[in-house]
Design an enzyme around this catalytic site. Sequence first.
Site, PDB file in Angstrom:
ATOM      1  N   SER A 243       0.846  -1.193   0.000  1.00  0.00           N
ATOM      2  CA  SER A 243       0.000   0.000   0.000  1.00  0.00           C
ATOM      3  C   SER A 243       0.884   1.246   0.000  1.00  0.00           C
ATOM      4  CB  SER A 243      -0.909   0.013   1.229  1.00  0.00           C
ATOM      5  OG  SER A 243      -1.472   1.305   1.342  1.00  0.00           O
TER       6      SER A 243
ATOM      7  N   HIS B 133      -0.927  -1.190  -4.509  1.00  0.00           N
ATOM      8  CA  HIS B 133      -2.233  -0.893  -3.908  1.00  0.00           C
ATOM      9  C   HIS B 133      -2.306   0.610  -3.637  1.00  0.00           C
ATOM     10  CE1 HIS B 133      -5.887  -1.888  -1.604  1.00  0.00           C
ATOM     11  NE2 HIS B 133      -5.492  -0.953  -0.740  1.00  0.00           N
TER      12      HIS B 133
ATOM     13  N   ASP C 195      -4.612   3.784  -2.303  1.00  0.00           N
ATOM     14  CA  ASP C 195      -5.765   4.113  -1.456  1.00  0.00           C
ATOM     15  C   ASP C 195      -6.256   5.522  -1.718  1.00  0.00           C
ATOM     16  OD1 ASP C 195      -6.089   1.766   0.337  1.00  0.00           O
ATOM     17  OD2 ASP C 195      -3.988   2.196   0.780  1.00  0.00           O
TER      18      ASP C 195
ATOM     19  N   MET D 149      -8.924   8.374  -0.741  1.00  0.00           N
ATOM     20  CA  MET D 149      -9.836   8.739   0.360  1.00  0.00           C
ATOM     21  C   MET D 149     -10.365  10.152   0.166  1.00  0.00           C
ATOM     22  SD  MET D 149      -7.530   7.394   3.516  1.00  0.00           S
ATOM     23  CE  MET D 149      -6.798   5.760   3.516  1.00  0.00           C
TER      24      MET D 149
ATOM     25  N   HIS E 245      -8.076   1.225  -4.604  1.00  0.00           N
ATOM     26  CA  HIS E 245      -9.085   1.018  -3.560  1.00  0.00           C
ATOM     27  C   HIS E 245      -9.755   2.361  -3.281  1.00  0.00           C
ATOM     28  CE1 HIS E 245      -9.644  -0.045   1.036  1.00  0.00           C
ATOM     29  NE2 HIS E 245     -10.795   0.097   0.402  1.00  0.00           N
TER      30      HIS E 245
ATOM     31  N   MET F  90     -12.020   4.681  -1.405  1.00  0.00           N
ATOM     32  CA  MET F  90     -12.761   4.918  -0.168  1.00  0.00           C
ATOM     33  C   MET F  90     -13.436   6.274  -0.309  1.00  0.00           C
ATOM     34  SD  MET F  90      -9.853   3.394   2.339  1.00  0.00           S
ATOM     35  CE  MET F  90      -8.685   3.440   0.992  1.00  0.00           C
TER      36      MET F  90
ATOM     37  N   GLY G 212      -9.261   4.172   6.417  1.00  0.00           N
ATOM     38  CA  GLY G 212      -8.970   5.587   6.622  1.00  0.00           C
ATOM     39  C   GLY G 212      -7.512   5.856   6.941  1.00  0.00           C
ATOM     40  N   PHE G 213      -6.844   4.899   7.565  1.00  0.00           N
ATOM     41  CA  PHE G 213      -5.465   5.149   7.990  1.00  0.00           C
ATOM     42  C   PHE G 213      -4.620   3.882   7.882  1.00  0.00           C
ATOM     43  CE2 PHE G 213      -8.438   7.787  10.300  1.00  0.00           C
ATOM     44  CZ  PHE G 213      -7.948   9.067  10.070  1.00  0.00           C
ATOM     45  N   GLY G 214      -3.328   4.096   7.613  1.00  0.00           N
ATOM     46  CA  GLY G 214      -2.387   2.983   7.678  1.00  0.00           C
ATOM     47  C   GLY G 214      -1.974   2.750   9.120  1.00  0.00           C
ATOM     48  N   GLY G 215      -1.323   1.643   9.372  1.00  0.00           N
ATOM     49  CA  GLY G 215      -0.729   1.392  10.688  1.00  0.00           C
ATOM     50  C   GLY G 215      -1.695   1.051  11.805  1.00  0.00           C
TER      51      GLY G 215
ATOM     52  N   ASP H 238      -6.989  -6.296   3.695  1.00  0.00           N
ATOM     53  CA  ASP H 238      -6.341  -4.987   3.802  1.00  0.00           C
ATOM     54  C   ASP H 238      -6.464  -4.447   5.223  1.00  0.00           C
ATOM     55  OD1 ASP H 238      -5.334  -2.463   3.312  1.00  0.00           O
ATOM     56  OD2 ASP H 238      -6.935  -1.842   1.939  1.00  0.00           O
ATOM     57  N   GLY H 239      -5.305  -4.177   5.842  1.00  0.00           N
ATOM     58  CA  GLY H 239      -5.296  -3.537   7.159  1.00  0.00           C
ATOM     59  C   GLY H 239      -4.582  -4.377   8.209  1.00  0.00           C
ATOM     60  N   GLY H 240      -3.474  -3.854   8.731  1.00  0.00           N
ATOM     61  CA  GLY H 240      -2.768  -4.538   9.817  1.00  0.00           C
ATOM     62  C   GLY H 240      -2.148  -5.866   9.411  1.00  0.00           C
TER      63      GLY H 240
ATOM     64  N   GLY I 231       0.936  -2.094   4.221  1.00  0.00           N
ATOM     65  CA  GLY I 231       1.515  -0.751   4.129  1.00  0.00           C
ATOM     66  C   GLY I 231       2.669  -0.570   5.089  1.00  0.00           C
TER      67      GLY I 231
HETATM   68  C1  DX5 Z   1      -6.608   1.645   5.101  1.00  0.00           C
HETATM   69  C2  DX5 Z   1      -6.090   1.369   3.712  1.00  0.00           C
HETATM   70  C3  DX5 Z   1      -4.966   0.407   3.702  1.00  0.00           C
HETATM   71  C4  DX5 Z   1      -3.750   0.847   4.476  1.00  0.00           C
HETATM   72  C5  DX5 Z   1      -3.088  -0.393   4.963  1.00  0.00           C
HETATM   73  O1  DX5 Z   1      -7.748   2.415   5.021  1.00  0.00           O
HETATM   74  O2  DX5 Z   1      -7.110   0.824   2.891  1.00  0.00           O
HETATM   75  O3  DX5 Z   1      -4.620  -0.005   2.378  1.00  0.00           O
HETATM   76  O4  DX5 Z   1      -2.854   1.629   3.737  1.00  0.00           O
HETATM   77  O5  DX5 Z   1      -2.025  -0.054   5.765  1.00  0.00           O
HETATM   78  P1  DX5 Z   1      -1.445  -0.994   6.905  1.00  0.00           P
HETATM   79  O6  DX5 Z   1      -0.921  -2.239   6.219  1.00  0.00           O
HETATM   80  O7  DX5 Z   1      -0.370  -0.166   7.502  1.00  0.00           O
HETATM   81  O8  DX5 Z   1      -2.561  -1.328   7.854  1.00  0.00           O
HETATM   82 ZN    ZN Z   2      -6.522  -0.124   0.922  1.00  0.00          ZN
END
Ligand code: DX5
Ligand code: ZN
Length: 220
Positions: free
Chosen positions: A8, A33, A35, A37, A66, A68, A142-145, A175-177, A197
Site C-alpha cells: 500500500s 495498492h 488508497d 480517500m 481502492h 474509499m 482511513g489510515f495505515g498502521g 487490507d489492514g494490519g 503498508g
Molecule cells: C486503510 C487502507 C490500507 C492501508 C493499509 O484504510 O485501505 O490499504 O494503507 O495499511 P497498513 O498495512 O499499515 O494497515
Molecule cells: Zn486499501
Amino acid sequence: MNALIAPSMLSADFCHLADDIEMVNRSQADWFHLDIMDGMFVPNISYGLPVVKAIRGLAEKPLDVHLMINDPGRYVSEFKQAGADILTVHYEAVTHLHRVVWQIKNEDMLAGVALNPHTPVALLDDIIQDLDLVLIMSVNPGFGGQKFIKNALKKVSELRDIIEKRNLNTLIEVDGGVDGNTAVDLVEAGADVLVSGNYIFKATNPEKTIECLKHIGKED
Ligand code: DX5
Ligand code: ZN
C-alpha cells in the site's frame, strides 16, 4: 499457491515516491495498492487522480485502486484513464452496486467490492458471481498502521467456502494490519491477496519483507 502481495503506497515516502515505486518494481510484489480517500466516506484525505497517473508512469505492475469515496460510480472512467487495472468500491458507499460493478468491467478493469469490518460477507450473495475480487477490510478504513481486527479471519473463511461451493474464481484480498504474523493466519484462512503498508515500508529492508510475505504458506 503463494498469495499475491500488494504494497500500500499510502505508507510510502511521498518526498521520494519514485524510489519506493522502483523498490516495488524490483521486489516480488504483484500489484501496487493505491488508497483513494475523500474525507467523507472515511475521515482522512489521501491523494487523487494526478498521483495515480504519475505512479502509472513508473509502475511496472498492475495498479490495484481502492476507492474509499462516496458514490464512486462518478469516477470509474477517470480512474481507468489514470491507469487503474483493478478498481474496488465499498459496498457501503454505493446504492446501485450491480450497475457500478458493470461500469468497471465494461471499462476493461477487474471489479472489486470492499467490505468494512461490520459488513457481513453474506450481503454479497447476489453480486459475488459478477466480482473479480472481494476486499475484506481488517481495519476500519482511513489510515495505515492500525491494529488487525481478528474477525476478518472468520470472514475470509466464510468467503472461501462460498467461492468454493459456487465454483467461482473471485479473489479474496485482505487490507489492514497485515504483518508477518497475521499474514500466516490469513493465507491459512484462504486469502489470495495481501495488502500491506506500514509493515513493508517501515521495515529496514522493505524488499526482503515483501519476499517473506510472498513465501508464507504453501509454495507453488
Ligand atoms: C486503510 C487502507 C490500507 C492501508 C493499509 O484504510 O485501505 O490499504 O494503507 O495499511 P497498513 O498495512 O499499515 O494497515
Ligand atoms: Zn486499501
